[in-house]
Scaffold this motif. Structure first.
Motif, PDB file in Angstrom:
ATOM      1  N   ASP A  25      -6.027  20.660  21.936  1.00 45.01           N
ATOM      2  CA  ASP A  25      -4.873  21.715  21.142  1.00 45.01           C
ATOM      3  C   ASP A  25      -5.582  22.734  20.912  1.00 45.01           C
ATOM      4  OD1 ASP A  25      -3.138  19.546  21.573  1.00 45.01           O
ATOM      5  OD2 ASP A  25      -2.593  19.430  19.392  1.00 45.01           O
ATOM      6  N   ILE A  28      -5.760  25.894  23.307  1.00 42.80           N
ATOM      7  CA  ILE A  28      -4.794  26.591  23.892  1.00 42.80           C
ATOM      8  C   ILE A  28      -4.401  27.976  23.234  1.00 42.80           C
ATOM      9  CG2 ILE A  28      -1.967  26.489  23.599  1.00 42.80           C
ATOM     10  CD1 ILE A  28      -2.269  23.483  23.784  1.00 42.80           C
ATOM     11  N   GLU A  30      -2.463  30.727  21.975  1.00 36.95           N
ATOM     12  CA  GLU A  30      -1.217  30.854  21.417  1.00 36.95           C
ATOM     13  C   GLU A  30      -0.866  32.277  21.418  1.00 36.95           C
ATOM     14  OE1 GLU A  30       0.965  28.447  21.013  1.00 36.95           O
ATOM     15  OE2 GLU A  30      -0.218  26.728  20.460  1.00 36.95           O
ATOM     16  N   ARG A  41       9.205  28.143  20.490  1.00 37.35           N
ATOM     17  CA  ARG A  41       7.573  27.537  20.423  1.00 37.35           C
ATOM     18  C   ARG A  41       7.637  25.925  20.916  1.00 37.35           C
ATOM     19  NH1 ARG A  41       3.574  30.652  19.551  1.00 37.35           N
ATOM     20  NH2 ARG A  41       3.846  32.647  18.443  1.00 37.35           N
ATOM     21  N   ARG A  42       6.517  25.637  21.570  1.00 37.01           N
ATOM     22  CA  ARG A  42       6.548  24.370  21.954  1.00 37.01           C
ATOM     23  C   ARG A  42       6.710  23.130  20.864  1.00 37.01           C
ATOM     24  NH1 ARG A  42       2.841  26.962  25.497  1.00 37.01           N
ATOM     25  NH2 ARG A  42       1.371  27.045  23.797  1.00 37.01           N
ATOM     26  N   HIS A 100       4.862  28.270  32.881  1.00 36.15           N
ATOM     27  CA  HIS A 100       4.433  28.647  31.305  1.00 36.15           C
ATOM     28  C   HIS A 100       5.690  28.782  30.447  1.00 36.15           C
ATOM     29  CE1 HIS A 100       0.970  29.648  33.873  1.00 36.15           C
ATOM     30  NE2 HIS A 100       0.555  28.761  33.170  1.00 36.15           N
ATOM     31  N   GLU A 111       8.660  27.954  25.540  1.00 37.06           N
ATOM     32  CA  GLU A 111       7.207  27.843  25.902  1.00 37.06           C
ATOM     33  C   GLU A 111       7.154  26.450  26.631  1.00 37.06           C
ATOM     34  OE1 GLU A 111       4.238  30.036  22.615  1.00 37.06           O
ATOM     35  OE2 GLU A 111       4.814  27.865  22.199  1.00 37.06           O
ATOM     36  N   PRO A 114       0.921  25.635  28.385  1.00 39.05           N
ATOM     37  CA  PRO A 114       0.041  26.757  27.750  1.00 39.05           C
ATOM     38  C   PRO A 114      -0.361  27.633  28.747  1.00 39.05           C
ATOM     39  CG  PRO A 114      -0.488  24.657  26.819  1.00 39.05           C
ATOM     40  CD  PRO A 114       0.211  24.290  28.031  1.00 39.05           C
TER      41      PRO A 114
END
Ligand SMILES: [Zn+2]
Length: 205
Positions: A25, A28, A30, A41-42, A100, A111, A114
């Motif tokens: 994570d 990633i 952001e 957002r994810r 993406h 999103e 990533p």
């Protein structure tokens, strides 16, 4: 002192590097979206963290796609995205959804994979270096509504600014390989320059 400590430290490093879980994570990238671009957002739609990653890439192109499957009116995009993520990982063995960003019929932007990991494809072009935006639905059949077109333009303009992508590198999937994607009803806006010129208007504001 050091002579006695160093072998200990060395074995500690070996131990840690062998047993530490693969943490992905934090790798990633952001993005910080402006208030005028309310990307979902994810973390806000139930995206499941990556189980594995790929070598990262640098974005130099923006490429538009469509889902290629008719999308029933009223279908919940979050349900669709969760199912797509599951299918991508279990059936296709990809690390995640191939694109993406995903745009729903309402124009809402989600999103997905990533941005710093290359996308995936069933065709024979190499998606390394491409930021992939996908319009949910089949645009050989469906028409693109104003909310969707606006979302494509805003998302593309943001990515073009963020990664210094030139207008000529904004294209459709079919510009790279034999495919109908992103569907003739979306591709017309790339072919006639509508998307590129409206992106340019935003870049010079
Ligand atoms: Zn495509």
């Amino acid at each position: 002192m050091y002579k006695r400590l160093c072998p200990f430290l060395f074995s500690l490093i070996i131990f840690c590097s062998c047993t530490a879980p693969i943490k992905t994570d934090s790798d990633i990238l952001e993005l910080n979206y402006p208030a005028t671009l309310p990307v979902i957002r994810r973390a806000d739609w139930g995206w499941q963290p990556l189980k594995r990653t790929l070598p990262t890439h640098a974005i130099s192109k923006i490429t538009l796609h469509h889902g290629g499957v008719d999308y029933p009116p009223g279908k919940d995009p979050v349900k669709y995205l969760r199912e797509l993520q599951q299918w991508s990982r279990t059936e296709k063995k990809w690390i995640d959804i191939p694109y993406h960003f995903m745009i729903a019929p309402s124009g809402a932007i989600y999103e997905a994979r990533p941005i710093n990991y290359p996308g995936a494809t069933n065709t024979d072009y190499d998606p390394t270096g491409h930021a992939l935006i996908c319009l949910i639905g089949n645009y050989e059949n469906a028409t693109v509504n104003q909310e969707q077109l606006q979302a494509i333009i805003e998302m593309t303009a943001f990515l073009a600014m963020q990664f210094y992508v030139p207008l000529y590198a904004i294209k459709g999937h079919k510009d790279y390989t034999e495919t109908l994607c992103p569907g003739k009803n979306l591709y017309q806006y790339i072919e006639n320059g509508t998307i590129q010129s409206r992106v340019q208007e935003r870049l010079i504001k």
